[in-house]
Design a protein around this motif. Structure first.
Motif, short mmCIF file in Angstrom:
data_model
loop_
_atom_site.label_atom_id
_atom_site.label_comp_id
_atom_site.label_asym_id
_atom_site.label_seq_id
_atom_site.Cartn_x
_atom_site.Cartn_y
_atom_site.Cartn_z
N ASN A 130 -4.44 21.00 -55.49
CA ASN A 130 -4.66 19.63 -55.91
C ASN A 130 -4.43 19.51 -57.42
O ASN A 130 -4.20 20.51 -58.11
CB ASN A 130 -6.08 19.16 -55.53
CG ASN A 130 -7.16 20.06 -56.12
OD1 ASN A 130 -7.23 20.24 -57.33
ND2 ASN A 130 -8.00 20.62 -55.25
N TYR A 131 -4.50 18.29 -57.94
CA TYR A 131 -4.17 18.07 -59.35
C TYR A 131 -5.18 18.73 -60.29
O TYR A 131 -4.82 19.12 -61.41
CB TYR A 131 -4.07 16.57 -59.63
CG TYR A 131 -2.79 15.96 -59.14
CD1 TYR A 131 -1.62 16.04 -59.89
CD2 TYR A 131 -2.73 15.31 -57.91
CE1 TYR A 131 -0.43 15.48 -59.44
CE2 TYR A 131 -1.55 14.76 -57.44
CZ TYR A 131 -0.41 14.85 -58.21
OH TYR A 131 0.77 14.31 -57.75
N VAL A 132 -6.41 18.86 -59.88
CA VAL A 132 -7.42 19.54 -60.70
C VAL A 132 -7.05 21.02 -60.84
O VAL A 132 -7.05 21.58 -61.94
CB VAL A 132 -8.83 19.40 -60.10
CG1 VAL A 132 -9.83 20.25 -60.87
CG2 VAL A 132 -9.26 17.95 -60.10
N GLN A 133 -6.69 21.64 -59.72
CA GLN A 133 -6.29 23.05 -59.75
C GLN A 133 -5.02 23.24 -60.57
O GLN A 133 -4.92 24.18 -61.37
CB GLN A 133 -6.06 23.56 -58.32
CG GLN A 133 -7.33 23.70 -57.50
CD GLN A 133 -7.02 24.06 -56.06
OE1 GLN A 133 -6.30 23.34 -55.36
NE2 GLN A 133 -7.54 25.19 -55.61
N ARG A 134 -4.05 22.37 -60.39
CA ARG A 134 -2.80 22.49 -61.13
C ARG A 134 -3.05 22.43 -62.64
O ARG A 134 -2.49 23.22 -63.41
CB ARG A 134 -1.83 21.38 -60.72
CG ARG A 134 -1.35 21.45 -59.29
CD ARG A 134 -0.43 20.28 -58.96
NE ARG A 134 -0.16 20.19 -57.54
CZ ARG A 134 0.61 19.27 -56.98
NH1 ARG A 134 1.19 18.36 -57.75
NH2 ARG A 134 0.80 19.25 -55.68
#
Length: 209
Positions: A130-134
Motif C-alpha cells: 500500500n502507499y504507506v508501505q511504499r
C-alpha cells in the motif's frame, strides 16, 4: 453406464504464492542484524561525545567503551554496506523496486494514512504494497544511503574531504548521521508494530509464503 470419481489424489494442490523470494529474505534479516549492531554500538560512540544534553543508557549500548563501540561499529558497517549494496543492485536489476514501490502519489498516501489510522487499511494481498508501505520503504532506502555517506565522511574526513564538504562540514555530518539513526529507529518501531498487527507478513518474510 460408468461414473467418474474424483478423489483427493487426483487433485493437485495449488502451491502457495511466493510473497518474498529467498534473496529478499536473506538480505532483509542480514540488514536487520547489522543495523541493530550499528545502532547499539553507535549509541556507545555517541555517549563518548554527545551532541545533545543526554546519553543513552549503558545497558542499551554495545562495546563497553569508545574503542569497543568503534570496533563493533566498523565490523557491522562492512556487513551492512556490502549487503545493502547487493540489495540495491538486486532491487533495481530485478525491477522489484519499480514494481513494489512505485508509483507514490500524495493522494494515495493520504488515503492510506487515513485508512491506517482507522484500522481500515487492507492487507489481503501481501504481494502488493500500500502507499504507506511504499513511502516508508522508499524513504528508508534514502535514509540508509545518507547514513552510510555521513558515516564515511566522519570515518575518513581527510581522505573523503569532498564528502564532508557535501554535508557542509564535519559537525553537520554528525547531526545528519544522528537524525538518520533516529529515523531508522522510528522506522524499526513502526515496522515491528505492523508485523505484529499483520502476522502473515512476518511469516512471509520468514518462509516466503
Amino acid at each position: 453406464m460408468s461414473s467418474l470419481t474424483v478423489t483427493d489424489e487426483h487433485i493437485s494442490a495449488k502451491p502457495a504464492k511466493v510473497i518474498q523470494p529467498v534473496w529478499v529474505r536473506v538480505m532483509h534479516w542480514t540488514n536487520a542484524f547489522a543495523m541493530i549492531l550499528m545502532i547499539l554500538s553507535g549509541w556507545q560512540i555517541y555517549n563518548a561525545s554527545p551532541l545533545f544534553n543526554f546519553s543513552f543508557p549503558r545497558e542499551y549500548t554495545l562495546g563497553g567503551w569508545l574503542g569497543g563501540g568503534l570496533l563493533w561499529h566498523f565490523a557491522a558497517m562492512w556487513l551492512l554496506m556490502v549487503n545493502g549494496l547487493a540489495y540495491l543492485i538486486a532491487g533495481f536489476a530485478t525491477g522489484r523496486f519499480a514494481k513494489k514501490l512505485l508509483p507514490i502519489t500524495p493522494t494515495g498516501v493520504l488515503h492510506d494514512v487515513r485508512a491506517a489510522l482507522t484500522f481500515k487499511l487492507s492487507h489481503d494481498d501481501l504481494s502488493v504494497y500500500n502507499y504507506v508501505q511504499r513511502t516508508l520503504y522508499a524513504g528508508i532506502i534514502v535514509v540508509g544511503v545518507l547514513i552510510v555517506l555521513s558515516g564515511l565522511s566522519m570515518w575518513k574526513p581527510v581522505q573523503l574531504h569532498w564528502l564532508v564538504t557535501l554535508f557542509g562540514d564535519y559537525p553537520t555530518a554528525r547531526y545528519v548521521h544522528f537524525f538518520c539513526m533516529a529515523a531508522i529507529c522510528a522506522f524499526l518501531v513502526i515496522h515491528v508494530l505492523l508485523a505484529l498487527l499483520v502476522p502473515k507478513s512476518l511469516r512471509a518474510m520468514i518462509i516466503g509464503r
